[in-house]
Design a protein around this motif. Sequence first.
Motif, PDB file in Angstrom:
ATOM      1  N   SER A  35       0.836  -1.205   0.000  1.00 55.65           N
ATOM      2  CA  SER A  35       0.000   0.000   0.000  1.00 55.65           C
ATOM      3  C   SER A  35       0.867   1.250   0.000  1.00 55.65           C
ATOM      4  O   SER A  35       0.535   2.258  -0.634  1.00 55.65           O
ATOM      5  CB  SER A  35      -0.927  -0.005   1.212  1.00 55.65           C
ATOM      6  OG  SER A  35      -0.173   0.189   2.388  1.00 55.65           O
ATOM      7  N   GLY A  36       2.006   1.202   0.714  1.00 58.35           N
ATOM      8  CA  GLY A  36       2.911   2.339   0.716  1.00 58.35           C
ATOM      9  C   GLY A  36       3.479   2.587  -0.668  1.00 58.35           C
ATOM     10  O   GLY A  36       3.545   3.717  -1.149  1.00 58.35           O
ATOM     11  N   LEU A  37       3.861   1.489  -1.318  1.00 58.68           N
ATOM     12  CA  LEU A  37       4.400   1.572  -2.676  1.00 58.68           C
ATOM     13  C   LEU A  37       3.353   2.167  -3.611  1.00 58.68           C
ATOM     14  O   LEU A  37       3.660   2.980  -4.482  1.00 58.68           O
ATOM     15  CB  LEU A  37       4.790   0.156  -3.139  1.00 58.68           C
ATOM     16  CG  LEU A  37       6.048   0.018  -3.985  1.00 58.68           C
ATOM     17  CD1 LEU A  37       7.217   0.699  -3.324  1.00 58.68           C
ATOM     18  CD2 LEU A  37       6.336  -1.461  -4.231  1.00 58.68           C
ATOM     19  N   ASP A  38       2.096   1.756  -3.378  1.00 62.36           N
ATOM     20  CA  ASP A  38       1.008   2.225  -4.236  1.00 62.36           C
ATOM     21  C   ASP A  38       0.814   3.727  -4.085  1.00 62.36           C
ATOM     22  O   ASP A  38       0.688   4.445  -5.081  1.00 62.36           O
ATOM     23  CB  ASP A  38      -0.279   1.481  -3.867  1.00 62.36           C
ATOM     24  CG  ASP A  38      -1.455   1.971  -4.684  1.00 62.36           C
ATOM     25  OD1 ASP A  38      -1.301   2.034  -5.918  1.00 62.36           O
ATOM     26  OD2 ASP A  38      -2.482   2.316  -4.096  1.00 62.36           O
ATOM     27  N   SER A  39       0.828   4.218  -2.825  1.00 59.17           N
ATOM     28  CA  SER A  39       0.608   5.658  -2.653  1.00 59.17           C
ATOM     29  C   SER A  39       1.790   6.438  -3.198  1.00 59.17           C
ATOM     30  O   SER A  39       1.629   7.525  -3.752  1.00 59.17           O
ATOM     31  CB  SER A  39       0.361   5.997  -1.181  1.00 59.17           C
ATOM     32  OG  SER A  39       1.513   5.714  -0.435  1.00 59.17           O
ATOM     33  N   LEU A  40       2.991   5.862  -3.074  1.00 55.76           N
ATOM     34  CA  LEU A  40       4.170   6.497  -3.664  1.00 55.76           C
ATOM     35  C   LEU A  40       3.998   6.642  -5.172  1.00 55.76           C
ATOM     36  O   LEU A  40       4.220   7.706  -5.748  1.00 55.76           O
ATOM     37  CB  LEU A  40       5.417   5.671  -3.353  1.00 55.76           C
ATOM     38  CG  LEU A  40       6.712   6.114  -4.035  1.00 55.76           C
ATOM     39  CD1 LEU A  40       7.156   7.457  -3.500  1.00 55.76           C
ATOM     40  CD2 LEU A  40       7.805   5.085  -3.858  1.00 55.76           C
ATOM     41  N   ALA A  41       3.568   5.531  -5.805  1.00 54.16           N
ATOM     42  CA  ALA A  41       3.416   5.547  -7.258  1.00 54.16           C
ATOM     43  C   ALA A  41       2.369   6.552  -7.683  1.00 54.16           C
ATOM     44  O   ALA A  41       2.546   7.280  -8.656  1.00 54.16           O
ATOM     45  CB  ALA A  41       3.029   4.149  -7.753  1.00 54.16           C
ATOM     46  N   ILE A 276      13.085   8.903  -6.887  1.00 52.41           N
ATOM     47  CA  ILE A 276      13.968   9.194  -5.750  1.00 52.41           C
ATOM     48  C   ILE A 276      13.458  10.396  -4.975  1.00 52.41           C
ATOM     49  O   ILE A 276      13.313  10.364  -3.754  1.00 52.41           O
ATOM     50  CB  ILE A 276      15.412   9.447  -6.249  1.00 52.41           C
ATOM     51  CG1 ILE A 276      16.038   8.130  -6.705  1.00 52.41           C
ATOM     52  CG2 ILE A 276      16.259  10.088  -5.156  1.00 52.41           C
ATOM     53  CD1 ILE A 276      17.375   8.298  -7.341  1.00 52.41           C
ATOM     54  N   LEU A 277      13.144  11.481  -5.717  1.00 53.59           N
ATOM     55  CA  LEU A 277      12.681  12.696  -5.035  1.00 53.59           C
ATOM     56  C   LEU A 277      11.395  12.437  -4.267  1.00 53.59           C
ATOM     57  O   LEU A 277      11.221  12.898  -3.144  1.00 53.59           O
ATOM     58  CB  LEU A 277      12.474  13.815  -6.058  1.00 53.59           C
ATOM     59  CG  LEU A 277      13.747  14.391  -6.655  1.00 53.59           C
ATOM     60  CD1 LEU A 277      13.422  15.428  -7.712  1.00 53.59           C
ATOM     61  CD2 LEU A 277      14.589  15.016  -5.562  1.00 53.59           C
ATOM     62  N   ARG A 278      10.476  11.674  -4.865  1.00 56.32           N
ATOM     63  CA  ARG A 278       9.207  11.381  -4.181  1.00 56.32           C
ATOM     64  C   ARG A 278       9.441  10.495  -2.958  1.00 56.32           C
ATOM     65  O   ARG A 278       8.783  10.637  -1.934  1.00 56.32           O
ATOM     66  CB  ARG A 278       8.230  10.686  -5.140  1.00 56.32           C
ATOM     67  CG  ARG A 278       7.638  11.574  -6.195  1.00 56.32           C
ATOM     68  CD  ARG A 278       6.774  12.642  -5.611  1.00 56.32           C
ATOM     69  NE  ARG A 278       7.454  13.917  -5.688  1.00 56.32           N
ATOM     70  CZ  ARG A 278       7.117  14.988  -5.025  1.00 56.32           C
ATOM     71  NH1 ARG A 278       6.100  14.982  -4.218  1.00 56.32           N
ATOM     72  NH2 ARG A 278       7.794  16.083  -5.146  1.00 56.32           N
ATOM     73  N   THR A 279      10.393   9.535  -3.079  1.00 56.13           N
ATOM     74  CA  THR A 279      10.670   8.649  -1.941  1.00 56.13           C
ATOM     75  C   THR A 279      11.267   9.450  -0.792  1.00 56.13           C
ATOM     76  O   THR A 279      10.916   9.228   0.373  1.00 56.13           O
ATOM     77  CB  THR A 279      11.641   7.533  -2.361  1.00 56.13           C
ATOM     78  OG1 THR A 279      11.203   7.005  -3.602  1.00 56.13           O
ATOM     79  CG2 THR A 279      11.671   6.427  -1.335  1.00 56.13           C
ATOM     80  N   VAL A 280      12.174  10.382  -1.131  1.00 54.95           N
ATOM     81  CA  VAL A 280      12.754  11.224  -0.076  1.00 54.95           C
ATOM     82  C   VAL A 280      11.641  11.964   0.643  1.00 54.95           C
ATOM     83  O   VAL A 280      11.575  11.995   1.875  1.00 54.95           O
ATOM     84  CB  VAL A 280      13.766  12.225  -0.683  1.00 54.95           C
ATOM     85  CG1 VAL A 280      14.153  13.268   0.340  1.00 54.95           C
ATOM     86  CG2 VAL A 280      14.993  11.497  -1.184  1.00 54.95           C
ATOM     87  N   ARG A 281      10.723  12.557  -0.137  1.00 57.55           N
ATOM     88  CA  ARG A 281       9.615  13.296   0.446  1.00 57.55           C
ATOM     89  C   ARG A 281       8.785  12.384   1.374  1.00 57.55           C
ATOM     90  O   ARG A 281       8.441  12.745   2.496  1.00 57.55           O
ATOM     91  CB  ARG A 281       8.763  13.870  -0.692  1.00 57.55           C
ATOM     92  CG  ARG A 281       7.446  14.528  -0.333  1.00 57.55           C
ATOM     93  CD  ARG A 281       7.546  15.559   0.745  1.00 57.55           C
ATOM     94  NE  ARG A 281       8.170  16.812   0.368  1.00 57.55           N
ATOM     95  CZ  ARG A 281       7.529  17.862  -0.125  1.00 57.55           C
ATOM     96  NH1 ARG A 281       6.270  17.810  -0.379  1.00 57.55           N
ATOM     97  NH2 ARG A 281       8.174  18.968  -0.361  1.00 57.55           N
ATOM     98  N   MET A 282       8.530  11.139   0.888  1.00 58.00           N
ATOM     99  CA  MET A 282       7.716  10.207   1.689  1.00 58.00           C
ATOM    100  C   MET A 282       8.444   9.830   2.981  1.00 58.00           C
ATOM    101  O   MET A 282       7.843   9.792   4.059  1.00 58.00           O
ATOM    102  CB  MET A 282       7.422   8.969   0.853  1.00 58.00           C
ATOM    103  CG  MET A 282       6.450   8.005   1.502  1.00 58.00           C
ATOM    104  SD  MET A 282       6.139   6.618   0.427  1.00 58.00           S
ATOM    105  CE  MET A 282       7.723   5.824   0.459  1.00 58.00           C
ATOM    106  N   ASP A 283       9.758   9.560   2.865  1.00 58.07           N
ATOM    107  CA  ASP A 283      10.535   9.189   4.055  1.00 58.07           C
ATOM    108  C   ASP A 283      10.498  10.305   5.091  1.00 58.07           C
ATOM    109  O   ASP A 283      10.337  10.053   6.286  1.00 58.07           O
ATOM    110  CB  ASP A 283      11.999   8.914   3.676  1.00 58.07           C
ATOM    111  CG  ASP A 283      12.147   7.571   2.998  1.00 58.07           C
ATOM    112  OD1 ASP A 283      11.117   6.886   2.866  1.00 58.07           O
ATOM    113  OD2 ASP A 283      13.269   7.223   2.604  1.00 58.07           O
TER     114      ASP A 283
END
Lengths: 319, 324
Positions: A35-41, A276-283
């Motif tokens: 679900s986390g991967l999904d919201s990231l995508a 990468i930028l979106r993952t940084v934001r999510m982290d």
Amino acid sequence: MKRWIEANSWTLGLAVLLALLLLATKLIQPGFGASGLDSLARAALPFALATVGMAIVVIAGGIDLSIAAMMAVASVTGAVLMQGATDLQSVVIVLCVLLLGLAMGAINGLLIVVSKVPDIVVTLAMLFVWQGVALLILNAPGGGAAPWLRSIAAGGLPLPGLDWLPRGIVFLAVVTAAIWLPIRRSKLGLRLYAIGSDALAAFRSGVPVGQTRIAAYALCGLFAALGGLSVTMGTGIGEPIPGPYLLASVAAVVLGGVVLGGGRGGLLGPILAVLILRTVRMDLTLLSVDPNVAAIIEGSIMVAVVMFGAVLATRGRRT
Amino acid sequence: MTMTDTPTPLNRLGRLMIDQPLLPLIGLLILLVAVLAILNPGVLSMFWAGNTIKIAIPLAMLAACQTLTMLTGGIDLSVGTVATIAAYLTATLAPMIGVPPAIAIALAAAVVIGLVNGFGIAVCRVHPLIMTLGTALIATGCLLVYQRYVIATGVLIPDFLIWLGTGKTGGLPNSLVLFVPFAALIIWAQRRSGFGRLLYAIGANEAAARLSGVRVWQVHLALYTLSSLIAGVTGLLYLGQIKTASLSLALPLDLPSVAAAVIGGTSIFGGRGGFGGTIVGALILTVLTSMLTLMQIPEGGRRILFGLIILAVTALFIRLTDRS
């Protein structure tokens, strides 16, 4: 093999960085999964499509400042027309919006070629024009989206064993590959790189520079339309005010190893850079950092990487 | 060959525009004012002229940043953010530590942003567009964080800034007190000072300038710091004019400042143009905006016309001054 690694070192580095970041996410929040991967995508999809469009124009030696405004036009057109439309009608509407994107991009390109005004200035002027068009179509967020469109990018793949893979990523990969790979392999792809590398040399080798430039901007418009539709997909309404996609897409393009000025780089790097930028934001959100501090950190990372890349590029040219 | 020997009226106009780029721009300005007067008789007055000049001055000052950076082939898209930060810092710090220290801190913040820009562009050789957009993003984030942690002591806008921003003496806005010396200095510096000539030299041919012994990185560092400082001062002036401290005060001026410089005939590729044209460009944009507002066109239509007119003017200018 060694040469392939050397030629793609930047992209490989980005892929490793993304993998490390996802690993870090898993460490920060052990429950991170499908679900986390999904919201990231889903969050990354409009950014990624804008970046792909921008990357194509930058490869061809230009830049398109009007991309976020074109996305807004596509988003509101789709949302206004789709409100209360049947499924069949909405398919036609989606196709029309994509054509509209292609046309908007082609207008940008045509104006650049015909007026001989620098592309930054033309797309800056067109930014106001497309913003105005979006506001005329829809004055405030509104409209609707067909249910099938909304389900395209939400949830996992309906395949056994692959249900962790978010549909948003698959949609992005399929759309980008379906549009870009045939072009990359064709004459047009070669010409895009040629005019970005050296427009005069390309002209003297018989490349129709003007037509190729228009094609590059038209492709950018097409991806902007896809991006605009993906905004509507995510929220279910049309957004007449352009989002922060211009800056983010330029940053991701540069981070992704496409040289401003054109002729070098591919599309995989920029897409990885967006993720990468979106993952940084999510982290940072997961670490419950103040969103404003998160914006500072994100911006600093972007600037630092761009500076690092520029230093590397200058070194490379000297040796 | 014979084509060039028989100057057509169009060619002659083009030649005139190369020699005297200000004349056709002033002509366009007068034309716009005339159209405005026909559309809306009775609008022209001393009051209107003073207001137009007052509104155009912050735009022209931000456009000075664009003119100077564009002369070297760069651009500074962080000016709106810098102006906003300087204004916000002054307004919120003044009640706590007094006006002069607040202004000093505000301008210091502007200089720091400029130094970061200059460092990235001069030393790391990042493209100015990317670098200034990036610092603008970071600086906006810092401003938002500052706004959340600053102790709520209220806002104080220094009286002399209000006098400078909104006051009028004999029909003319007081901001001219700041702007006239500023403009004179820039116009003098761009042609007569060594620094100004270096800007043209770098913009015309950076490699040649480097080979003639110009330390390009030093010029870039100084240029972007100067540009930020101008933007900071503009922010103070704008604060006095708008009289509220908002987090997006001068952001809407970012892209119009580029447009003003471009309409004024400064080439975005460097080496050509000057601040004189930019001032007229800023006036043209201001008159245009007030014209579109008076015509009561919906917001969307206004933006479309604004964009199209910028494009048309630039295209015409380039077409007429193209020697080839």
